[in-house]
Enzyme design. Sequence first.
Site, PDB file in Angstrom:
ATOM      1  N   ASP A 441       0.833  -1.204   0.000  1.00  0.00           N
ATOM      2  CA  ASP A 441       0.000   0.000   0.000  1.00  0.00           C
ATOM      3  C   ASP A 441       0.869   1.256   0.000  1.00  0.00           C
ATOM      4  O   ASP A 441       2.070   1.199   0.301  1.00  0.00           O
ATOM      5  CB  ASP A 441      -0.894  -0.046   1.250  1.00  0.00           C
ATOM      6  CG  ASP A 441      -2.203   0.710   1.075  1.00  0.00           C
ATOM      7  OD1 ASP A 441      -2.320   1.505   0.132  1.00  0.00           O
ATOM      8  OD2 ASP A 441      -3.119   0.501   1.907  1.00  0.00           O
ATOM      9  N   ASP A 505     -10.637   1.951  -3.604  1.00  0.00           N
ATOM     10  CA  ASP A 505     -11.175   1.658  -2.276  1.00  0.00           C
ATOM     11  C   ASP A 505     -12.693   1.656  -2.305  1.00  0.00           C
ATOM     12  O   ASP A 505     -13.337   1.385  -1.289  1.00  0.00           O
ATOM     13  CB  ASP A 505     -10.695   2.711  -1.264  1.00  0.00           C
ATOM     14  CG  ASP A 505      -9.360   2.317  -0.659  1.00  0.00           C
ATOM     15  OD1 ASP A 505      -8.894   1.196  -0.923  1.00  0.00           O
ATOM     16  OD2 ASP A 505      -8.781   3.139   0.072  1.00  0.00           O
TER      17      ASP A 505
HETATM   18  C1  DGJ Z   1      -5.852   1.830   1.841  1.00  0.00           C
HETATM   19  C2  DGJ Z   1      -6.157   0.652   0.985  1.00  0.00           C
HETATM   20  O1  DGJ Z   1      -6.570   1.051  -0.284  1.00  0.00           O
HETATM   21  C3  DGJ Z   1      -7.197  -0.214   1.682  1.00  0.00           C
HETATM   22  O2  DGJ Z   1      -7.571  -1.270   0.856  1.00  0.00           O
HETATM   23  C4  DGJ Z   1      -6.627  -0.701   2.971  1.00  0.00           C
HETATM   24  O3  DGJ Z   1      -5.563  -1.566   2.721  1.00  0.00           O
HETATM   25  C5  DGJ Z   1      -6.183   0.478   3.828  1.00  0.00           C
HETATM   26  N1  DGJ Z   1      -5.340   1.380   3.100  1.00  0.00           N
HETATM   27  C6  DGJ Z   1      -5.481   0.008   5.046  1.00  0.00           C
HETATM   28  O4  DGJ Z   1      -4.960   1.019   5.792  1.00  0.00           O
END
Ligand code: DGJ
Length: 700
Positions: A441, A505
Site C-alpha cells: 500500500d 477503495d
Molecule cells: C488503503 C487501501 O486502499 C485499503 O484497501 C486498505 O488496505 C487500507 N489502506 C489500510 O490502511
Amino acid sequence: MTKFVHLQSKNHSLIIKTDRVPEILHWGAKIAQIDEDLILSTERPISQARLDVDVPLSLCPELGSGHFNAPGIEGHRQGYDWAPVFTCTSIDEQTNSVLFTLVDEVAKLELKIEVMLNPDTDVLQKRTSVTNIGEGQYTLGKLSSTLPLPNHANELMTFHGRWCHEFQTQRQRFEHGGFMQENRRGRTSHENFPGLFVGTNGFSEQLGQVWGFHLGWSGNHQMRADVRSDGRRFVQAGELLLSGEMILEEGETYHSPWLYGCYSNTGLNGISQRFQQFVRDNIVKFPVEKPRPVHLNTWEGIYFDHNPEYIMQMATEAAEMGVERFIIDDGWFIGRDGERAALGDWYLDMKKYPNGLEPVIEHVNQKGMEFGLWIEPEMVSQDSNLWRTHPEWVLGLQGYHQPSGRWQYVLDLQNQDCFNYLFGRLNDLLSLYNITYLKWDMNRELVQPGHQGRPAVHGQTEALYRLVDELNRAHPEVEIESCSSGGGRIDFEILKRTQRFWASDCNDALERQAIQKGMSYFFPPEVMGAHIGPYECHSTNRRHNINMRGVTALSGHMGVELDPVKESQQEKQAFSRYIALHKQYRHLLHSGRCFRIDPVDKNQNIYGVESDDEMLITVCQLAMPDHALPSPLRISCVDVSAKYQVKLVEMPQTSFQLMKQRPQWLDKTLTLSGDNLKEIGLTLPILDPESALIVHLQKI
Ligand code: DGJ
C-alpha cells in the site's frame, strides 16, 4: 539525404522520415511499400508571414529550430545551451525497432531515441535518453516523448478522478489549442492517470480511428495533446522534473519513461485489446502460471480490530465460500490500533497475536488457501519507534514543516540505511512466515520530496522500483499487489514488478462499473482487483443487492471484502455462487479478448470477453432504462458463419419491478447463427436500475 524507416507489425505500419531529424510520416494502417515519390508528395508548403523554412514535427521537437509549441527537451548549462538543435548522426534499424542517435555539437548533448513496434500486438513504445557530452553540469528541465497524430484526429478522451472515483473519462473537441495534465503528487495518482486517447470525430467503443497513449511511470508526469496553429497535432508525455531535480554530470545519461502508444480503426476496443495483450505478453509476470486465486481481504471486515481466533473463523468461512487466498490487511503490526500510529514498525503485534502469526497462517493453509499480508513500506507514522529512532529518514526539507497525510509521512528511500532497514524487515517477514502475497500500500502524496535538500521524486520512484525488484529477486515466489489508497499507483512500470492492482477503495458496484471500465482500456481483467463488498457500501453508503455486486466483481480478479462471519447464510450462499461462477469462466475472463458494446441505452454498460469458441457478455443497467423496451443486444464480434448456443447464466433473483412478462428464452438454451446475433440481435429482458445479467455463447 532523406532516409525512410518502415517498421511493421501484424496490422500496422510506422514510417519515419529522417532528414536532419526523424519525423513520423505515418502511424496507422499497414502500408505495403514506401513509394519513391513520397518525398515529393509529402512536401509541405510554406505559409506567408511565417518562418521561411519548413519545420518538421520531429520525434523531439526543438524550440531552436522553430517549433513554437512544447519542445521535447528543455534545460541549460549555467544559463547557456538552453535551445538545443540536433542532427541525426546514426540510425540503427532492426526488424521491429529503430534507434536514432542525434547530437548537438554546440550544446554538447547526445540524444538517443528508441522506437519499437511490437510485432504481435502493434503497440508502439518510445523513450528518449540524453547524455551530457560537454564539460560541467547540464540541468535538464524536461525530456519528453512526442508522437504526432494525423490532422483528422479531432476528438480527445482524457481521464480524471480522485480517491474512490478513479478512471473517470471526459471528452472534448481537439481542433485548436489542447489539453495538458501535470501530476505533481509523487505517485501515479488517482487524479491524473497517465493515459489519453485521440480519435476521429465521435469515436466510440466499436467505431472510429483512435490513437491511445500511456506513460509507464509511477512518479510525477506531464502529459499533453496539442493542436498547432498549422493544424498538425501531437501527444507528448514525460516525467515532470522539479526545478533542479535532474542535473547531469559530465557523461551522465537520463532516460525518459517509456511512452506506449497504440492505433486502432475499430474504436476503443481495438486499443484496449492491444494494450491488454501487450500487458499479458510483455509487462506482467506471474511467478507461477496458475488461475488467479479468489481473495478475501480483511480490511472492510475487521479494520484494525485483529483477534487471531476470530480471523481464523473468518478464514474457515472464506474457504467454505471458495476463497483461495486470504489476506490480512492493515492492523497486524506492533502498535497499529488505528491510522495515527506505528507505520514503519514492521514487527508482529504480540498483544494481538500472542501465539504468533504461524497458527493463523497454518490454519489458512490447512483450509487450502494461500496467505497474504498487507504492508506500507514507504511510510512512517510520527508515533512510531522508527520515527523516534530515525527522524532523519523522513523525506522532507530541513527547516520547513510539512503537512502529514493520513497522519503519516514518507520515508526517503534513497537513504541507503533506510532502504536497507525496509528491505531487511520485508525480507525477514517473507523468510519467517509462509507468505506468498503482499498487498503493498502507499497512502499519501509526496509534499516535500527532498533528498539531501534536492528534489527527489525521480530518485524516490527509482528507489521504490529497486526495493520491489530486490524483494522479487529474494522471494520470486511471492506475488505483490500495487495499492495506493485504492487506485493511486496503477501504471505499466509498477506492473513490471507486481501482479495485481487494487483498482479502488470504492466497492460500490455502481461506481465500480465506471472505474473498471476506465481501467479496462489499458489493463486486462486478471490484474484488476475487484471485490464483493457488503450490502451497504462502506465508502458511499449506497446499497446493492448481491446480483449487482456479484456480477461487477466477477469480471476482474475476484475477491470478497467483508466479514463473512457476520453475513447471513443467504448472503454467504450467494457469495459462493458468484465465486463458483467466476471460477467456471475464469479461464476465459483472464485470457480472452475483452470488448465493450456501444449501448443504445446510455444507461447501460455492456461488456464482454471472447475466445475463439466462447463468449461471455454482461449487460449492466446503470440507471433507469432510457426506453420502455430494451434494444436488442447486437453482437458484432461473432463469427458470422458459425452457430452458437446462447444461454443466460446470471440475472437478478429479486422480483422485477419494470417487467410484467419475461422473454421465454431466458429459461432455455437457444441455437442462433452468428449473422442473426450480429444483425438482428438478442432481445433482452427489462432490467431494473442497478442490476445486471450475463449471457454465455458457445460456438457449436
Ligand atoms: C488503503 C487501501 O486502499 C485499503 O484497501 C486498505 O488496505 C487500507 N489502506 C489500510 O490502511
